[in-house]
Design a protein around this motif. Structure first.
Motif, PDB file in Angstrom:
ATOM      1  N   LYS A 188       0.837  -1.192   0.000  1.00 46.83           N
ATOM      2  CA  LYS A 188       0.000   0.000   0.000  1.00 46.83           C
ATOM      3  C   LYS A 188       0.878   1.250   0.000  1.00 46.83           C
ATOM      4  O   LYS A 188       2.048   1.221   0.377  1.00 46.83           O
ATOM      5  N   ASN A 189       0.268   2.359  -0.396  1.00 45.68           N
ATOM      6  CA  ASN A 189       0.999   3.624  -0.424  1.00 45.68           C
ATOM      7  C   ASN A 189       1.178   4.240   0.959  1.00 45.68           C
ATOM      8  O   ASN A 189       1.912   5.209   1.114  1.00 45.68           O
ATOM      9  N   PHE A 190       0.487   3.719   1.961  1.00 46.36           N
ATOM     10  CA  PHE A 190       0.583   4.277   3.307  1.00 46.36           C
ATOM     11  C   PHE A 190       2.038   4.337   3.780  1.00 46.36           C
ATOM     12  O   PHE A 190       2.788   3.370   3.624  1.00 46.36           O
ATOM     13  N   ALA A 191       2.411   5.460   4.376  1.00 44.96           N
ATOM     14  CA  ALA A 191       3.759   5.568   4.945  1.00 44.96           C
ATOM     15  C   ALA A 191       3.869   4.734   6.222  1.00 44.96           C
ATOM     16  O   ALA A 191       4.941   4.209   6.540  1.00 44.96           O
ATOM     17  N   TRP A 192       2.768   4.615   6.965  1.00 42.39           N
ATOM     18  CA  TRP A 192       2.793   3.867   8.218  1.00 42.39           C
ATOM     19  C   TRP A 192       2.827   2.361   7.952  1.00 42.39           C
ATOM     20  O   TRP A 192       2.611   1.907   6.832  1.00 42.39           O
ATOM     21  N   GLY A 193       3.098   1.599   9.010  1.00 43.03           N
ATOM     22  CA  GLY A 193       3.089   0.140   8.904  1.00 43.03           C
ATOM     23  C   GLY A 193       4.353  -0.446   8.322  1.00 43.03           C
ATOM     24  O   GLY A 193       4.421  -1.635   8.037  1.00 43.03           O
ATOM     25  N   LYS A 194       5.372   0.388   8.173  1.00 45.38           N
ATOM     26  CA  LYS A 194       6.631  -0.053   7.562  1.00 45.38           C
ATOM     27  C   LYS A 194       7.813   0.442   8.393  1.00 45.38           C
ATOM     28  O   LYS A 194       7.740   1.496   9.028  1.00 45.38           O
ATOM     29  N   LEU A 195       8.900  -0.316   8.343  1.00 42.20           N
ATOM     30  CA  LEU A 195      10.154   0.090   8.966  1.00 42.20           C
ATOM     31  C   LEU A 195      11.124   0.446   7.845  1.00 42.20           C
ATOM     32  O   LEU A 195      11.414  -0.375   6.972  1.00 42.20           O
ATOM     33  N   TYR A 196      11.621   1.684   7.867  1.00 42.98           N
ATOM     34  CA  TYR A 196      12.517   2.179   6.820  1.00 42.98           C
ATOM     35  C   TYR A 196      13.927   2.356   7.365  1.00 42.98           C
ATOM     36  O   TYR A 196      14.107   2.784   8.516  1.00 42.98           O
ATOM     37  N   ARG A 197      14.918   2.075   6.550  1.00 46.12           N
ATOM     38  CA  ARG A 197      16.278   2.499   6.893  1.00 46.12           C
ATOM     39  C   ARG A 197      16.340   4.013   6.690  1.00 46.12           C
ATOM     40  O   ARG A 197      15.975   4.524   5.623  1.00 46.12           O
ATOM     41  N   THR A 198      16.789   4.713   7.707  1.00 48.07           N
ATOM     42  CA  THR A 198      16.756   6.177   7.700  1.00 48.07           C
ATOM     43  C   THR A 198      17.476   6.753   6.491  1.00 48.07           C
ATOM     44  O   THR A 198      16.997   7.718   5.863  1.00 48.07           O
ATOM     45  N   GLU A 199      18.602   6.188   6.124  1.00 45.90           N
ATOM     46  CA  GLU A 199      19.384   6.722   5.004  1.00 45.90           C
ATOM     47  C   GLU A 199      18.603   6.668   3.691  1.00 45.90           C
ATOM     48  O   GLU A 199      18.886   7.417   2.766  1.00 45.90           O
ATOM     49  N   LEU A 200      17.611   5.799   3.614  1.00 43.33           N
ATOM     50  CA  LEU A 200      16.829   5.641   2.395  1.00 43.33           C
ATOM     51  C   LEU A 200      15.866   6.809   2.183  1.00 43.33           C
ATOM     52  O   LEU A 200      15.606   7.213   1.042  1.00 43.33           O
ATOM     53  N   ILE A 201      15.331   7.370   3.262  1.00 46.22           N
ATOM     54  CA  ILE A 201      14.230   8.332   3.138  1.00 46.22           C
ATOM     55  C   ILE A 201      14.538   9.724   3.680  1.00 46.22           C
ATOM     56  O   ILE A 201      13.727  10.637   3.490  1.00 46.22           O
ATOM     57  N   SER A 202      15.666   9.900   4.331  1.00 47.25           N
ATOM     58  CA  SER A 202      15.907  11.151   5.062  1.00 47.25           C
ATOM     59  C   SER A 202      15.921  12.388   4.172  1.00 47.25           C
ATOM     60  O   SER A 202      15.668  13.503   4.648  1.00 47.25           O
ATOM     61  N   ASP A 203      16.196  12.228   2.885  1.00 49.95           N
ATOM     62  CA  ASP A 203      16.247  13.390   1.984  1.00 49.95           C
ATOM     63  C   ASP A 203      15.028  13.447   1.052  1.00 49.95           C
ATOM     64  O   ASP A 203      15.047  14.159   0.043  1.00 49.95           O
TER      65      ASP A 203
END
Length: 344
Positions: A161-176
């Motif tokens: 799903k497109n929801f941002a929640w419900g997922k664990l992201y590596r910070t370096e992937l999304i920080s920018d």
């Protein structure tokens, strides 16, 4: 440098005094304790500001940000700027987590070297829980998606799903990659930008996230701002055409579905669509892209029928949908496969 093993949990907060304790308590009580809990008070006019300040005093892992109201995207962006963990999670403030969720997502991320780990989720009502098991079941093993299969699942809105929640992201992937401010359905504008960077995406089939369903009816609360979702899908479509050409038809299909839904919602809310301006724009888009849309739905008879009727006259499709709903109500037509209630 992000702190290894730490998870920064970002919670935007606005007018959720009724739900905030349930949400924050579910994060505090996680079996995984190496957390940084960032509570972003987005200028909430109720008592949420005082409530989160009390939490900050009682738990050293909690960091509170008070800011002028700027919307969900702006609150998340502020939270990301303050995040110091190796991983980031977003939790909406009326939702809550199973106590083992973060521990399981982190361990699976490390074990499988995954950029993002997603769990299944419950649609949580006051009196029941529903789950979507059309594409997987809780007993299934975990599933690893490569970049191309991930983008397919995101575009078709099935397993991912497109929801941002419900997922664990590596910070370096999304920080920018900030969330776009001033739009509704901001996750549509954001998710594909993130997913194009992913090498390994991990799906856990067990539901650990409780997505709370408020009682407000979309018909009663509908405004033309809800059309932001179509704008987001169109922006994503331009990206898909350039980067994932093989998914162009799938993208057109999702835009068509959303256009048909919102045309009918605008019709039900005619007073909010003066002169039918927004309906005319949807009609024009479908007319101008008719050949592409026909190609996109050639494998789906129901959408073929709706596109044909709408192209002849939009009201014909409205009448068809009303007739179909009536036949289902008297059980002359079977209901489509959907969400399943689960025992609690």
């Amino acid at each position: 440098m992000p702190e290894k093993g730490k998870v920064s949990v970002i919670v935007p907060i606005y007018k959720v005094e009724k739900y905030i304790h349930r949400c924050v308590d579910s994060i505090i009580n996680q079996t995984y304790v190496n957390l940084e809990i960032i509570l972003v008070d987005d200028g909430s006019p109720d008592n949420c500001g005082e409530i989160v300040d009390d939490y900050q005093e009682s738990d050293t892992r909690i960091k509170v940000i008070h800011k002028k109201n700027g919307g969900l995207s702006d609150a998340r962006n502020h939270g990301m700027k303050q995040a110091t963990g190796e991983f980031i999670m977003f939790v909406d403030s009326d939702d809550w987590l199973d106590k083992t969720m973060i521990e399981l997502l982190v361990s699976n991320s490390i074990e499988n070297k995954a950029d993002i780990v997603q769990s299944a989720f419950y649609y949580a009502y006051e009196d029941r829980l529903l789950i979507d098991n059309r594409y997987s079941t809780e007993g299934d093993s975990l599933e690893i998606l490569t970049n191309k299969s991930l983008m397919y699942e995101l575009v078709t809105n099935k397993k991912v799903k497109n929801f941002a929640w419900g997922k664990l992201y590596r910070t370096e992937l999304i920080s920018d990659i900030p969330f776009e401010k001033g739009v509704l359905f901001e996750d549509i504008f954001w998710a594909y930008q993130v997913m194009q960077r992913v090498n390994t995406f991990l799906l856990l089939q067990q539901p650990f996230y409780y997505y709370y369903q408020r009682s407000d009816s979309i018909v009663a609360t509908y405004t033309p701002r809800n059309l932001d979702i179509i704008r987001g899908l169109k922006e994503r479509h331009l990206f898909i055409e350039k980067q994932y050409e093989e998914l162009t038809d799938a993208s057109f299909k999702e835009i068509l579905k959303m256009c048909l839904i919102h045309y009918n919602l605008l019709l039900l809310n005619r007073k909010k669509d003066k002169g039918g301006t927004h309906r005319k724009k949807i009609h024009s888009y479908i007319r101008d892209n008719n050949s592409n849309l026909k190609r996109a739905v050639q494998d789906e008879r129901e959408l073929q029928r709706q596109l044909f009727l709408f192209s002849f006259h939009p009201y014909l499709n409205v009448l068809y949908l009303g007739l179909r709903k009536g036949l289902r109500k008297i059980k002359l037509l079977s209901k489509p496969e959907g969400l399943k209630q689960v025992d609690v």
